[in-house]
Design a protein around this motif. Structure first.
Motif, short mmCIF file in Angstrom:
data_model
loop_
_atom_site.label_atom_id
_atom_site.label_comp_id
_atom_site.label_asym_id
_atom_site.label_seq_id
_atom_site.Cartn_x
_atom_site.Cartn_y
_atom_site.Cartn_z
N ASN A 102 -6.79 -0.32 -2.70
CA ASN A 102 -6.49 1.10 -2.65
C ASN A 102 -6.02 1.53 -1.36
OD1 ASN A 102 -7.29 4.04 -2.27
ND2 ASN A 102 -7.85 4.03 -4.53
N THR A 105 -2.20 0.30 -0.78
CA THR A 105 -1.68 1.09 -1.49
C THR A 105 -1.09 2.35 -1.06
OG1 THR A 105 -2.42 -0.06 -3.66
CG2 THR A 105 -1.26 1.84 -3.85
N ARG A 106 -2.19 2.99 -0.37
CA ARG A 106 -1.78 4.38 0.12
C ARG A 106 -1.02 4.13 1.35
NH1 ARG A 106 -4.33 8.56 -2.27
NH2 ARG A 106 -6.20 8.00 -3.76
N GLU A 107 -1.39 3.15 2.06
CA GLU A 107 -0.49 2.84 3.58
C GLU A 107 0.97 2.61 3.06
OE1 GLU A 107 -3.65 1.02 6.72
OE2 GLU A 107 -2.99 -0.18 5.10
N SER A 124 4.34 11.40 2.58
CA SER A 124 2.98 11.30 3.09
C SER A 124 3.01 10.68 4.39
CB SER A 124 1.96 10.83 2.20
OG SER A 124 2.21 9.66 1.70
N PHE A 126 -0.28 8.11 6.58
CA PHE A 126 -1.94 7.82 6.17
C PHE A 126 -2.30 7.20 7.55
CE2 PHE A 126 -4.72 4.41 5.23
CZ PHE A 126 -5.72 4.88 4.32
N PHE A 136 -5.15 11.32 4.98
CA PHE A 136 -3.45 11.20 4.79
C PHE A 136 -3.13 12.58 4.39
CE2 PHE A 136 -5.86 10.46 0.58
CZ PHE A 136 -5.20 11.05 -0.14
N TYR A 138 0.35 15.19 2.83
CA TYR A 138 1.38 15.15 2.21
C TYR A 138 2.10 16.43 2.92
CZ TYR A 138 -0.26 12.08 -1.76
OH TYR A 138 -1.03 11.05 -2.27
#
Length: 198
Positions: A102, A105-107, A124, A126, A136, A138
């Motif tokens: 998870n 994936t965000r990175e 975004s 992170f 993070f 947006y």
């Protein structure tokens, strides 16, 4: 186009309980509106980092746009609260918010977002703080762009409610002091593992 198959049952159950007569004509009108919104949303499903979220936004906005005299803002807010209750009831708690997959994936999404050419994408940044905290931000939100394009920006703040439940079910506490949907310049997500903060 699978969103109606996933969500129709819960949404129409709420509308009936709310006192709205759910007729075949109303359903047809909503389905038509949904298809039209999807059809005019640029780059939907073509590399957008959060395509599924945009489909949900198209689906929910279609109810308001198809019948604003029946499904007004108050009803729309009630619908989102109902769906949040459904999420709480149905989803099992996990530690997914802190899984390495998870977080990675965000990175990766944050890095890609900085050069994304898709009009309806998110942008975004992170930052990992430690093993139990990350944040993070947006600076652009696809749902906000969708709301503006469809003349429904005032509804987007209700869609943001689901973030708190998603993180809670993923074993995390979300603190967010700013949102683009409320007119701020950014959305700030501060995520902490629940065992530490509770």
């Amino acid at each position: 186009m699978a969103m109606p198959l996933v969500m129709d049952k819960a949404v129409y159950a709420f509308l009936r309980d709310y006192g709205i007569e759910v007729t075949a004509a109303l359903k047809k009108k909503i389905r038509k509106e949904y298809k039209e919104i999807v059809g005019r949303t640029p780059a939907l499903g073509k590399g957008n980092s959060l395509t599924s979220i945009l489909y949900i936004g198209c689906y929910l906005i279609s109810f308001y746009k198809a019948a604003p005299d029946i499904i007004d803002e108050k009803c729309f807010e009630g619908l989102l609260r109902h769906l949040c209750d459904e999420m709480t009831r149905r989803e099992k708690e996990t530690d997914s918010a802190f899984s390495e997959k998870n977080i990675r994936t965000r990175e990766e999404a944050a890095i890609k977002s900085q050069s994304s050419s898709y009009e309806m994408d998110w942008k975004s940044t992170f930052r990992r703080i430690d093993k139990d905290n990350y944040e993070f931000t947006y600076t652009k939100c696809g749902l906000c762009e969708l709301g503006r394009r469809e003349g429904c920006f005032h509804l987007i703040k209700y869609l943001c409610m689901t973030d708190f439940i998603s993180f809670d079910k993923g074993g995390a506490k979300l603190v967010r002091n700013h949102t683009l949907a409320n007119g701020d310049d950014y959305c700030d997500f501060h995520v902490s593992r629940k065992e530490i903060t509770d």
